[in-house]
Every structure is written in structure tokens, then in C-alpha cells.
Design a protein around this motif. Structure first.
Motif, PDB file in Angstrom:
ATOM      1  N   ASP A   1       0.866  -1.178   0.000  1.00 26.33           N
ATOM      2  CA  ASP A   1       0.000   0.000   0.000  1.00 26.33           C
ATOM      3  C   ASP A   1       0.907   1.233   0.000  1.00 26.33           C
ATOM      4  OD1 ASP A   1      -1.760   2.062   0.421  1.00 26.33           O
ATOM      5  OD2 ASP A   1      -2.534   1.292   2.335  1.00 26.33           O
ATOM      6  N   PHE A   2       1.024   1.867  -1.146  1.00 27.48           N
ATOM      7  CA  PHE A   2       1.936   3.009  -1.262  1.00 27.48           C
ATOM      8  C   PHE A   2       1.304   4.322  -0.795  1.00 27.48           C
ATOM      9  CE2 PHE A   2       4.082   0.088  -4.264  1.00 27.48           C
ATOM     10  CZ  PHE A   2       5.293   0.042  -3.605  1.00 27.48           C
ATOM     11  N   ILE A   3       0.208   4.256  -0.078  1.00 25.74           N
ATOM     12  CA  ILE A   3      -0.349   5.454   0.549  1.00 25.74           C
ATOM     13  C   ILE A   3       0.280   5.633   1.931  1.00 25.74           C
ATOM     14  CG2 ILE A   3      -2.473   6.472   1.460  1.00 25.74           C
ATOM     15  CD1 ILE A   3      -3.920   5.308  -0.935  1.00 25.74           C
ATOM     16  N   THR A   4       0.742   4.528   2.504  1.00 24.71           N
ATOM     17  CA  THR A   4       1.345   4.544   3.836  1.00 24.71           C
ATOM     18  C   THR A   4       2.741   5.160   3.779  1.00 24.71           C
ATOM     19  OG1 THR A   4       0.159   2.500   4.296  1.00 24.71           O
ATOM     20  CG2 THR A   4       1.955   3.065   5.787  1.00 24.71           C
TER      21      THR A   4
ATOM     22  N   ASP B   1       5.346   4.825   5.679  1.00 28.89           N
ATOM     23  CA  ASP B   1       6.440   3.864   5.869  1.00 28.89           C
ATOM     24  C   ASP B   1       6.769   3.144   4.562  1.00 28.89           C
ATOM     25  OD1 ASP B   1       6.686   4.525   8.532  1.00 28.89           O
ATOM     26  OD2 ASP B   1       5.598   2.758   9.270  1.00 28.89           O
ATOM     27  N   ASN B   2       5.743   2.769   3.807  1.00 28.60           N
ATOM     28  CA  ASN B   2       5.966   2.075   2.536  1.00 28.60           C
ATOM     29  C   ASN B   2       6.562   3.004   1.490  1.00 28.60           C
ATOM     30  OD1 ASN B   2       5.012  -0.330   3.589  1.00 28.60           O
ATOM     31  ND2 ASN B   2       2.926   0.001   2.872  1.00 28.60           N
ATOM     32  N   ILE B   3       6.116   4.245   1.474  1.00 34.47           N
ATOM     33  CA  ILE B   3       6.684   5.235   0.547  1.00 34.47           C
ATOM     34  C   ILE B   3       8.163   5.436   0.861  1.00 34.47           C
ATOM     35  CG2 ILE B   3       6.682   7.680  -0.111  1.00 34.47           C
ATOM     36  CD1 ILE B   3       3.600   7.604   0.327  1.00 34.47           C
ATOM     37  N   ASN B   4       8.481   5.615   2.130  1.00 36.17           N
ATOM     38  CA  ASN B   4       9.878   5.829   2.530  1.00 36.17           C
ATOM     39  C   ASN B   4      10.739   4.612   2.239  1.00 36.17           C
ATOM     40  OD1 ASN B   4       9.365   8.453   3.376  1.00 36.17           O
ATOM     41  ND2 ASN B   4       8.855   7.802   5.465  1.00 36.17           N
ATOM     42  N   ALA B   5      10.183   3.406   2.430  1.00 34.48           N
ATOM     43  CA  ALA B   5      10.932   2.181   2.135  1.00 34.48           C
ATOM     44  C   ALA B   5      11.239   2.087   0.641  1.00 34.48           C
ATOM     45  CB  ALA B   5      10.159   0.961   2.610  1.00 34.48           C
ATOM     46  N   MET B   6      10.268   2.443  -0.198  1.00 36.79           N
ATOM     47  CA  MET B   6      10.498   2.400  -1.644  1.00 36.79           C
ATOM     48  C   MET B   6      11.484   3.482  -2.074  1.00 36.79           C
ATOM     49  SD  MET B   6      10.204   0.973  -4.523  1.00 36.79           S
ATOM     50  CE  MET B   6       8.790  -0.064  -4.770  1.00 36.79           C
ATOM     51  N   LEU B   7      11.370   4.665  -1.511  1.00 34.98           N
ATOM     52  CA  LEU B   7      12.329   5.734  -1.833  1.00 34.98           C
ATOM     53  C   LEU B   7      13.746   5.325  -1.446  1.00 34.98           C
ATOM     54  CD1 LEU B   7      10.261   8.895  -0.799  1.00 34.98           C
ATOM     55  CD2 LEU B   7      10.919   8.209  -3.135  1.00 34.98           C
ATOM     56  N   ALA B   8      13.899   4.674  -0.311  1.00 34.15           N
ATOM     57  CA  ALA B   8      15.223   4.196   0.119  1.00 34.15           C
ATOM     58  C   ALA B   8      15.742   3.128  -0.842  1.00 34.15           C
ATOM     59  CB  ALA B   8      15.152   3.642   1.542  1.00 34.15           C
ATOM     60  N   ALA B   9      14.859   2.233  -1.291  1.00 34.47           N
ATOM     61  CA  ALA B   9      15.258   1.196  -2.244  1.00 34.47           C
ATOM     62  C   ALA B   9      15.666   1.810  -3.579  1.00 34.47           C
ATOM     63  CB  ALA B   9      14.118   0.201  -2.442  1.00 34.47           C
ATOM     64  N   LEU B  10      14.908   2.804  -4.036  1.00 37.19           N
ATOM     65  CA  LEU B  10      15.257   3.487  -5.291  1.00 37.19           C
ATOM     66  C   LEU B  10      16.611   4.172  -5.182  1.00 37.19           C
ATOM     67  CD1 LEU B  10      11.746   4.928  -6.143  1.00 37.19           C
ATOM     68  CD2 LEU B  10      13.063   3.353  -7.592  1.00 37.19           C
ATOM     69  N   GLU B  11      16.884   4.775  -4.048  1.00 38.96           N
ATOM     70  CA  GLU B  11      18.178   5.427  -3.823  1.00 38.96           C
ATOM     71  C   GLU B  11      19.311   4.401  -3.825  1.00 38.96           C
ATOM     72  OE1 GLU B  11      20.211   7.932  -0.228  1.00 38.96           O
ATOM     73  OE2 GLU B  11      18.104   8.383  -0.695  1.00 38.96           O
ATOM     74  N   LYS B  12      19.085   3.271  -3.168  1.00 40.33           N
ATOM     75  CA  LYS B  12      20.101   2.210  -3.128  1.00 40.33           C
ATOM     76  C   LYS B  12      20.399   1.688  -4.529  1.00 40.33           C
ATOM     77  CE  LYS B  12      21.189  -2.297  -1.178  1.00 40.33           C
ATOM     78  NZ  LYS B  12      20.766  -3.386  -0.291  1.00 40.33           N
ATOM     79  N   VAL B  13      19.346   1.384  -5.282  1.00 42.59           N
ATOM     80  CA  VAL B  13      19.528   0.870  -6.636  1.00 42.59           C
ATOM     81  C   VAL B  13      20.178   1.922  -7.521  1.00 42.59           C
ATOM     82  CG1 VAL B  13      18.296   0.096  -8.708  1.00 42.59           C
ATOM     83  CG2 VAL B  13      17.730  -0.877  -6.462  1.00 42.59           C
ATOM     84  N   ASN B  14      19.773   3.166  -7.385  1.00 43.01           N
ATOM     85  CA  ASN B  14      20.361   4.244  -8.182  1.00 43.01           C
ATOM     86  C   ASN B  14      21.876   4.302  -7.988  1.00 43.01           C
ATOM     87  OD1 ASN B  14      20.115   6.564  -9.972  1.00 43.01           O
ATOM     88  ND2 ASN B  14      20.649   7.779  -8.170  1.00 43.01           N
TER      89      ASN B  14
ATOM     90  N   PRO C   1       3.373   0.429  -8.260  1.00 40.65           N
ATOM     91  CA  PRO C   1       2.456  -0.710  -8.061  1.00 40.65           C
ATOM     92  C   PRO C   1       2.696  -1.860  -9.044  1.00 40.65           C
ATOM     93  CG  PRO C   1       1.235   1.353  -8.007  1.00 40.65           C
ATOM     94  CD  PRO C   1       2.629   1.684  -8.479  1.00 40.65           C
ATOM     95  N   GLU C   2       3.037  -1.539 -10.308  1.00 40.06           N
ATOM     96  CA  GLU C   2       3.310  -2.602 -11.284  1.00 40.06           C
ATOM     97  C   GLU C   2       4.523  -3.427 -10.870  1.00 40.06           C
ATOM     98  OE1 GLU C   2       2.058  -1.077 -15.692  1.00 40.06           O
ATOM     99  OE2 GLU C   2       3.790  -0.107 -14.774  1.00 40.06           O
ATOM    100  N   ALA C   3       5.590  -2.749 -10.497  1.00 45.10           N
ATOM    101  CA  ALA C   3       6.809  -3.456 -10.083  1.00 45.10           C
ATOM    102  C   ALA C   3       6.554  -4.277  -8.827  1.00 45.10           C
ATOM    103  CB  ALA C   3       7.942  -2.451  -9.857  1.00 45.10           C
ATOM    104  N   ASP C   4       5.844  -3.702  -7.871  1.00 44.63           N
ATOM    105  CA  ASP C   4       5.510  -4.407  -6.640  1.00 44.63           C
ATOM    106  C   ASP C   4       4.674  -5.651  -6.949  1.00 44.63           C
ATOM    107  OD1 ASP C   4       5.353  -4.348  -3.575  1.00 44.63           O
ATOM    108  OD2 ASP C   4       3.236  -4.424  -4.144  1.00 44.63           O
ATOM    109  N   GLY C   5       3.727  -5.523  -7.857  1.00 44.33           N
ATOM    110  CA  GLY C   5       2.899  -6.662  -8.245  1.00 44.33           C
ATOM    111  C   GLY C   5       3.715  -7.762  -8.900  1.00 44.33           C
TER     112      GLY C   5
END
Length: 180
Positions: free
Chosen positions: A12-15, A17-30, A128-132
Motif C-alpha cells: 500500500d503506497f499510501i502509507t 512507511d511504505n513510501i519511505n521504504a520504496m524511496l530508500a530502495a530506489l536510492e540504493k539501486v540508483n 504498483p506494477e513493479a511491486d505486483g
């Protein structure tokens, strides 16, 4: 015995915590974009003179990764190595193979956002597509591990008078059925 199969929940990317977790993952991968990856054949890492760049389709100037391109000979070697490896792998008990799939699903679950972030960069998926897609991969691992345990266990047979029936699994490798 594993629990009953349940689909991996979507994030649920409205939460926050989930938004911050994804942003951290994007930063790591970047921070890992643009790396070169060798071919791996039978555990041996191989580099070649020819490379293939994976480009972010949402940002055509960004190289996601650079991959060593196999020659025809290396491709044949990879197929031969896989075929030889199958000769030992097919004798590994179903329980051991299933446990490997369960372990991979567990690792993917722990790195779910990071794996999704790679898809966001490499194929321009939405969050959401990637998460799915990541959840679906985890589902496949979990489902087929359970199936492996089911089919690796003794199977009930119909007893008919005058017949001696038995069921024996003979691993033959990958097969395909192409319906008309």
C-alpha cells in the motif's frame, strides 16, 4: 510442513512507511546503476569484449547495467553445463529442492522494494506494477515449492483386483505441451 499457500500481499503506497521504504530502495539501486555484470557459466565469471547496455526507457541517458555478451560458443557451453548439472540436480530430493524455493521466496520478500526498484529503472514500471511483479514471483516460488512437496510425497493409487499398481516419479527435465 509449510503453511497453506497465500498470495504475497501488495504494498500500500499510501502509507508513509511504505513510501519511505520504496524511496530508500530506489536510492540504493540508483547508486548501483551502470555496473558491469559478467556471464556466469557453471559458477565461472566470464567477461567478453562485446557488451550489451540495458538503458532506462524513462531516461534514455541512464545505463541500468552493462552485460557481457555471450558468443555462440559460450552460449553452447552454458547449455551443456546446465544439461550436465541437471543430471545431479534431478536426484536431489523434493524436500531439499522445495526448501531452496522457500528460501529464495524469503530472500525476495526481505528485498521486495529493492527488486521492484530495479524494475522501475530497467523497464520503467510504476511502483504498483513493479511491486505486483515482485509479489507474483514470490507467489510462484511459494506455490511451486508446495506443489513439489505434494508430488514428492507418496500418492494414493486406485487398487484394482488382480493388479499391482505403483506410482514412480522419473524426472525427465523440462517439457512443453503445445495445444492445437
Amino acid at each position: 510442513m509449510p503453511t497453506e499457500f497465500r498470495n504475497e500481499p501488495l504494498t500500500d503506497f499510501i502509507t508513509a512507511d511504505n513510501i519511505n521504504a520504496m524511496l530508500a530502495a530506489l536510492e540504493k539501486v540508483n547508486s548501483q546503476l551502470g555496473r558491469e555484470y559478467p556471464l556466469v557459466i557453471g559458477g565461472e565469471r566470464i567477461t567478453t569484449d562485446s557488451k550489451i547496455d540495458s538503458i532506462n526507457p524513462a531516461n534514455r541517458t541512464q545505463i541500468v547495467g552493462r552485460f557481457n555478451k555471450a558468443t555462440k560458443e559460450l552460449a553452447n557451453r552454458a547449455v551443456e553445463t546446465a544439461s550436465k548439472t541437471f543430471e545431479t540436480w534431478k536426484s536431489v530430493p523434493a524436500e531439499e529442492r522445495a526448501q531452496l524455493l522457500f528460501r529464495v521466496a524469503e530472500l525476495m520478500r526481505a528485498r521486495k522494494h529493492e527488486l521492484s526498484a530495479w524494475m522501475i529503472y530497467e523497464v520503467a514500471k510504476t511502483w504498483p506494477e513493479a511491486d505486483g511483479d515482485t509479489a507474483e514471483a514470490i507467489d510462484f516460488l511459494e506455490f511451486y515449492a508446495r506443489d513439489m512437496l505434494h508430488y514428492g510425497a507418496p500418492q494414493p493409487l486406485t487398487k484394482l483386483a488382480g493388479e499391482e499398481n505403483r506410482l514412480e516419479y522419473i524426472p525427465l527435465g523440462v517439457g512443453a505441451v503445445i495445444p492445437p
